[in-house]
Design a protein around this motif. Structure first.
Motif, short mmCIF file in Angstrom:
data_model
loop_
_atom_site.label_atom_id
_atom_site.label_comp_id
_atom_site.label_asym_id
_atom_site.label_seq_id
_atom_site.Cartn_x
_atom_site.Cartn_y
_atom_site.Cartn_z
N ASP A 97 0.82 -1.21 0.00
CA ASP A 97 0.00 0.00 0.00
C ASP A 97 0.86 1.27 0.00
OD1 ASP A 97 0.97 -0.28 2.56
OD2 ASP A 97 -0.93 0.21 3.56
N LYS A 131 6.47 3.21 4.68
CA LYS A 131 5.38 3.30 5.67
C LYS A 131 5.16 4.73 6.16
CE LYS A 131 5.03 -0.15 8.66
NZ LYS A 131 5.42 -1.18 9.65
N ARG A 191 -1.06 6.92 3.21
CA ARG A 191 -1.27 5.76 4.10
C ARG A 191 -1.55 6.23 5.52
NH1 ARG A 191 2.01 2.71 7.54
NH2 ARG A 191 1.50 0.46 7.63
N THR A 192 -0.74 7.21 5.99
CA THR A 192 -0.91 7.71 7.35
C THR A 192 -2.30 8.30 7.55
OG1 THR A 192 1.45 8.16 7.59
CG2 THR A 192 -0.05 9.38 9.04
N LYS A 224 -5.03 7.95 5.77
CA LYS A 224 -6.10 6.96 5.58
C LYS A 224 -6.32 6.15 6.84
CE LYS A 224 -7.56 3.27 2.44
NZ LYS A 224 -7.19 2.44 1.28
N LYS A 225 -5.21 5.71 7.47
CA LYS A 225 -5.32 4.90 8.69
C LYS A 225 -5.84 5.73 9.87
CE LYS A 225 -2.02 1.23 7.66
NZ LYS A 225 -3.04 0.16 7.84
N ASN A 262 -9.50 6.56 9.52
CA ASN A 262 -10.33 5.36 9.62
C ASN A 262 -10.20 4.68 10.99
OD1 ASN A 262 -11.38 5.62 7.04
ND2 ASN A 262 -9.80 4.35 6.11
N ASN A 263 -9.49 5.38 11.93
CA ASN A 263 -9.27 4.84 13.28
C ASN A 263 -8.59 3.47 13.24
OD1 ASN A 263 -10.55 7.03 14.71
ND2 ASN A 263 -12.52 6.22 14.01
N GLU A 264 -7.66 3.30 12.32
CA GLU A 264 -6.87 2.07 12.22
C GLU A 264 -5.55 2.23 12.94
OE1 GLU A 264 -6.42 0.99 8.15
OE2 GLU A 264 -8.56 1.17 7.68
N GLU A 265 -4.94 1.12 13.29
CA GLU A 265 -3.64 1.15 13.96
C GLU A 265 -2.58 1.65 12.99
OE1 GLU A 265 -0.37 -1.85 16.02
OE2 GLU A 265 -2.41 -2.57 15.60
N LEU A 266 -1.75 2.57 13.47
CA LEU A 266 -0.68 3.12 12.65
C LEU A 266 0.67 2.64 13.16
CD1 LEU A 266 0.20 5.07 10.37
CD2 LEU A 266 0.29 6.89 12.09
#
Length: 432
Positions: A407, A414, A419-420, A422-423, A426-430
């Motif tokens: 991605d 990273k 990517r940062t 988006k995560k 979306n409350n995703e783990e970074l």
């Protein structure tokens, strides 16, 4: 109701099949397109004998179109190679192809090009005059010149470049205002030489009505050539160029009275700060007729990279009102372009034309860019490749440098901002 040309039809209120196609392509109401064609501000080059044509419009309010040059010369006369270029040009979505063949009997190649091309086809009959008539330049007669134009019309050529503005008065201005590069137009230099050798007026100027007869007969669009276009930035916007442009404006009005469609050709080589003014001058002096420019190249010191110097000028020209860009390849000034040179030129000028359309607010122009931006924000690589102006190169670059995490790319890894964000959003783990 019968009509002779697209302009004649427009003046009579007839929406032709070609107009319907162009209106749909341009997201324009048919009645609006009709009015622009009737006024001469839009042309649809569509010879009655070009049966494979997928018509395009050129002019005010329409997407900027691009042209590709090809053709054989005495040193490079491989017809099969030129036909490969035709196929590539069509695959790469060019709007027009000019067959500039200037060696031998060009009819066979021209007929093949017209037969296979969905793009509009242009020629410069002057290039063909010597070979077609099998005579030396000095010995060509007025009838010889017009016999060639008639033949190109019969074959199905959609637009012809005719250097009718280079008359004896313009020739006087050339002699009294010496230039760094004199006349760099091939057709223009041949006509100038013929006029000097024979002490006669330019046949295309003196017998202009005869030219209009042929163009009306086949519905050929006249691309009034700029024999006096600047061949270096030092010669731009000089007395010679402007003198010819005034004459082209006069010839435009004469053509419109006969319902013959007209485009005006322009520079050439020109410094950045002169381009906008030149676009305004053309539109004023030539009454809003579509403007077709070569580049313009904005510096003279980049042989091998002139597709870049010309695309810079082309983008500015398009944003300032130019309607049609003639591509330039990296081989300009050096050799007949290869297929790879041609591809680079097409890409450069598709970029220039699109950039110009965004700047002048062409309807829907930004949609493509917005779709690409969304794909980038979503890290949707397949969507990015499909939207890229050169999908093959985009895929190749990514494949040549594969990232650890798919991605991302190998520039940021990273730490990729897309990517940062988006995560995080979306409350995703970074994990960086």
């Amino acid at each position: 109701m019968k009509y002779t040309t697209q302009m004649d039809a427009a003046k009579k209120g007839i929406v032709t099949d070609e107009m319907k196609i162009v209106a749909k392509k341009e997201n324009m109401a048919e009645k609006d397109l009709l009015e622009l064609i009737a006024e001469g501000k839009v042309v649809i080059p569509a010879n009655k004998n070009h049966k494979s044509l997928n018509p395009e419009g050129v002019g005010e309010g329409l997407k900027t179109k691009i042209n590709v040059n090809l053709g054989i010369s005495q040193d490079c006369c491989n017809i099969e190679k030129e036909l490969e270029k035709v196929k590539l040009a069509i695959e790469m979505k060019t709007d027009a192809i000019m067959d500039l063949s200037n060696y031998g009997k060009t009819e066979l190649l021209r007929k093949d090009v017209i037969g296979m091309s969905t793009a509009m086809i242009g020629t410069v009959p002057m290039y063909d005059a010597i070979g077609f008539n099998n005579k030396q330049l000095k010995d060509l007669t007025v009838d010889d010149f017009f016999r060639v134009v008639e033949k190109h019309g019969q074959d199905g050529v959609d637009f012809v470049t005719i250097h009718a503005g280079l008359n004896r008065e313009t020739a006087r201005v050339i002699k009294e205002n010496p230039r760094l590069t004199s006349i760099v137009s091939r057709g223009g230099s041949l006509l100038f030489a013929w006029m000097e050798l024979n002490k006669e007026e330019n046949p295309f100027y003196e017998h202009y009505d005869r030219l209009l007869d042929i163009c009306e007969k086949y519905d050929i669009t006249i691309s009034l050539g700029d024999a006096c276009r600047p061949g270096c930035i030092e010669d731009a916007t000089d007395a010679v160029q402007i003198k010819e442009l005034i004459t082209l404006g006069e010839l435009t009005k004469r053509a419109w009275k006969r319902n013959v469609q007209v485009m005006i050709e322009g520079p050439g080589h020109m410094a950045l700060n002169e381009i906008k003014a030149n676009m305004l001058l053309e539109k004023k002096l030539c009454h809003g007729a579509p403007f077709y420019v070569l580049g313009p190249l904005v510096t003279d010191v980049a042989p091998g990279y002139d597709h870049i110097t010309a695309a810079i000028g082309g983008a500015i020209a398009a944003s300032s009102g130019a309607d049609f860009l003639c591509y330039v390849t990296p081989a300009e000034h050096l050799r007949l372009p290869s297929i790879e040179d041609m591809k680079e030129g097409i890409i450069a000028f598709r970029i220039a034309a699109h950039a110009g359309d965004i700047a002048k607010g062409i309807k829907g122009a930004r949609n493509w860019d917005n779709a690409m931006s969304k794909a980038r924000a979503d890290l949707d690589w397949e969507a990015m490749f499909s939207l890229a102006i050169d999908s093959e190169k985009a895929r190749k670059y990514r494949a040549e440098s594969s990232p650890e995490h798919q991605d991302t790319c190998t520039m940021c890894g990273k730490m990729c901002s897309a990517r940062t964000m988006k995560k995080i959003l979306n409350n995703e783990e970074l994990n960086i």
